[in-house]
Design an enzyme around this catalytic site. Structure first.
Site, PDB file in Angstrom:
ATOM      1  N   ASP A  95       1.023  -1.055  -0.257  1.00  0.00           N
ATOM      2  CA  ASP A  95      -0.272   0.070  -0.016  1.00  0.00           C
ATOM      3  C   ASP A  95       0.962   1.362  -0.042  1.00  0.00           C
ATOM      4  OD1 ASP A  95      -2.091   2.452   1.322  1.00  0.00           O
ATOM      5  OD2 ASP A  95      -2.982   0.774   0.992  1.00  0.00           O
TER       6      ASP A  95
ATOM      7  N   TRP B  71      -5.885   1.060   0.076  1.00  0.00           N
ATOM      8  CA  TRP B  71      -5.891   0.574  -0.971  1.00  0.00           C
ATOM      9  C   TRP B  71      -6.009  -1.047  -1.251  1.00  0.00           C
ATOM     10  CZ3 TRP B  71      -7.421   3.929  -3.588  1.00  0.00           C
ATOM     11  CH2 TRP B  71      -7.201   5.576  -3.772  1.00  0.00           C
ATOM     12  N   ASP B  72      -5.184  -1.256   0.872  1.00  0.00           N
ATOM     13  CA  ASP B  72      -5.459  -2.967   0.926  1.00  0.00           C
ATOM     14  C   ASP B  72      -6.666  -2.903   1.392  1.00  0.00           C
ATOM     15  OD1 ASP B  72      -3.153  -3.465   0.676  1.00  0.00           O
ATOM     16  OD2 ASP B  72      -1.433  -2.998   2.940  1.00  0.00           O
ATOM     17  N   LEU B  73      -7.375  -1.847   2.540  1.00  0.00           N
ATOM     18  CA  LEU B  73      -8.463  -2.301   2.008  1.00  0.00           C
ATOM     19  C   LEU B  73      -9.603  -2.127   1.378  1.00  0.00           C
ATOM     20  CD1 LEU B  73      -8.475  -0.233   5.646  1.00  0.00           C
ATOM     21  CD2 LEU B  73      -8.403  -2.402   6.293  1.00  0.00           C
TER      22      LEU B  73
END
Length: 413
Positions: free
Chosen positions: A145, A174-176
């Site tokens: 991220d 962005w990971d989530l």
């Protein structure tokens, strides 16, 4: 808030997860909270994220500490520990991933470099496999991220207006988003398989998630038209009016007026309507126009600031709420903990980690007819190894014992 009444719409679905860090595990956790039986496969002793911070006790005795991070992202899943470097271990993983059955054959992974876990190799064992692979870049090269966020330009427009150094965002947003996209992709592939009988190989690159995000917000189009990056605007909300103010007791609040109605409420609460009416023709501003409120944000903030400075945070809160102003208070995470202890946030829940420490975790934010789903039990590495091998692969006690004795699989610590 009720939780026992929440339906489990994915009950009966069996998913295998072989992923680390945030995106893949978030996708699996989301499916588990909707009722899917998600089995997480880890190497014996744990993967690279098994002891990631934050840890119980701030990392003192880290080798024996539970990770708040790992246990919360993987709650509600069953855990199996396998030596995937051994031939027997690989055969077990392939068997779990491709086990027959209408509600089986679903894999979420972020595996790199394991040819035996390539989609081509797995599909040879089950042609209708649903395989969703999380990547860094579309070519399979690594990214996280914090690197892709830098590359899409977010740190260059974040932070104070003065000073030219990039400001990183601490939240792996962005990971989530990628994790939720994982669950969306799995559900879409399941729907297609239910109609056509076909499996799917779905690849999701973290870099594409970030690029899609900034493009869909119109930010890349703006940069292309201007030929330059957007200027930093500190804590101001870009394109509208919103900024923070200090109260007389030193606490700060964030006030936002996106719509004409919200702007009117802010003027009414602060008694500044007449001032802004008189100022509008001088500045050539239309306060009903969101863009004008942004253009003149500094002048607006200067007029509003004394109202906040003359009141403590309690009085500010009461008066803003009375006028239905859109606002929020700045507070630390310890304040959120205190609110949870007071029973304010139904989505949060207490959990006991395998090592005995207490933790605060979360239910699914989805509420079904007013009810949250159950929290899900925090995982312990390898806790369900025997159970999974017995139920999913129908191995006998003797066969499981043999695998244990040969170091192919392991149970909990």
């Amino acid at each position: 808030m009720r939780e026992t009444d929440a339906p489990q719409p994915l009950a009966g679905l069996e998913v295998t997860e072989c992923a680390s860090f945030v995106a893949g595990p978030t996708g699996g956790m989301t499916l588990a909270q909707l009722g899917a039986d998600v089995v997480r496969i880890d190497p014996i002793g744990g993967g690279s994220d098994h002891c990631r911070w934050p840890l119980v006790g701030d990392g003192e005795g880290a080798a024996d500490s539970d990770s708040y991070y790992w246990t919360s992202l993987n709650k509600g899943k069953r855990s199996i520990a396998v030596d995937m470097r051994s031939e027997e271990g690989r055969e077990l993983v392939i068997a779990l991933v491709t086990a027959p059955g209408e509600n089986r054959g679903v894999l979420v992974d972020n595996v790199v470099g394991r040819r035996w876990m390539s989609n081509e190799a797995l599909v040879a064992h089950r042609s209708d496999l649903i395989h969703l692979r999380v990547q860094g870049y579309p070519d399979g090269s690594p990214a996280v991220d914090y690197t892709v966020n830098a590359e899409v330009g977010i740190p260059e427009i974040t932070g104070p207006e003065v000073g030219g150094t990039p400001v990183n965002h601490v939240l792996p947003a962005w990971d989530l988003v990628a994790g939720l996209t994982v669950s969306t992709g799995v559900l879409a592939a399941l729907y297609e398989r239910s109609r056509t009988g076909r499996g799917s190989y779905v690849e999701l690159a973290l870099s594409d998630v970030a690029l899609s995000g900034v493009a869909n917000l119109g930010w890349l189009s703006e940069a292309a038209e201007r030929g330059s990056d957007r200027s930093r605007c500190g804590n101001h909300v870009y394109g509208s009016f919103g900024v923070d103010f200090p109260c007389s007791d030193g606490k700060r609040v964030m006030v936002v007026a996106l719509t004409p109605g919200q702007w009117s409420a802010l003027c009414r609460a602060t008694g500044t309507g007449e001032v802004f009416d008189a100022l509008a023709p001088v500045l050539g501003a239309d306060w009903a126009d969101e863009a004008d409120r942004y253009r003149h944000r500094e002048a607006i903030a200067a007029i509003l600031k004394p109202w906040f400075a003359a009141r403590d945070s309690k009085q500010v809160a009461d008066e803003l709420d009375s006028a239905r102003v859109l606002w929020g208070k700045y507070q630390g995470m310890t304040d959120v903990v205190a609110e949870h202890r007071a029973g304010r946030h139904a989505v949060l829940a207490d959990a006991a980690l395998p090592g005995g420490a207490g933790a605060i975790t979360a239910r699914s934010p989805l509420r079904w007819n007013g009810a949250h789903s159950r929290v899900g039990v925090p995982p312990d590495l390898g806790r369900e190894t025997d159970e999974v091998l017995a139920t999913r692969l129908r191995l006998s006690d003797a066969e499981i014992g043999g695998l244990r004795s040969r170091g192919v699989v392991a149970g909990p610590r």
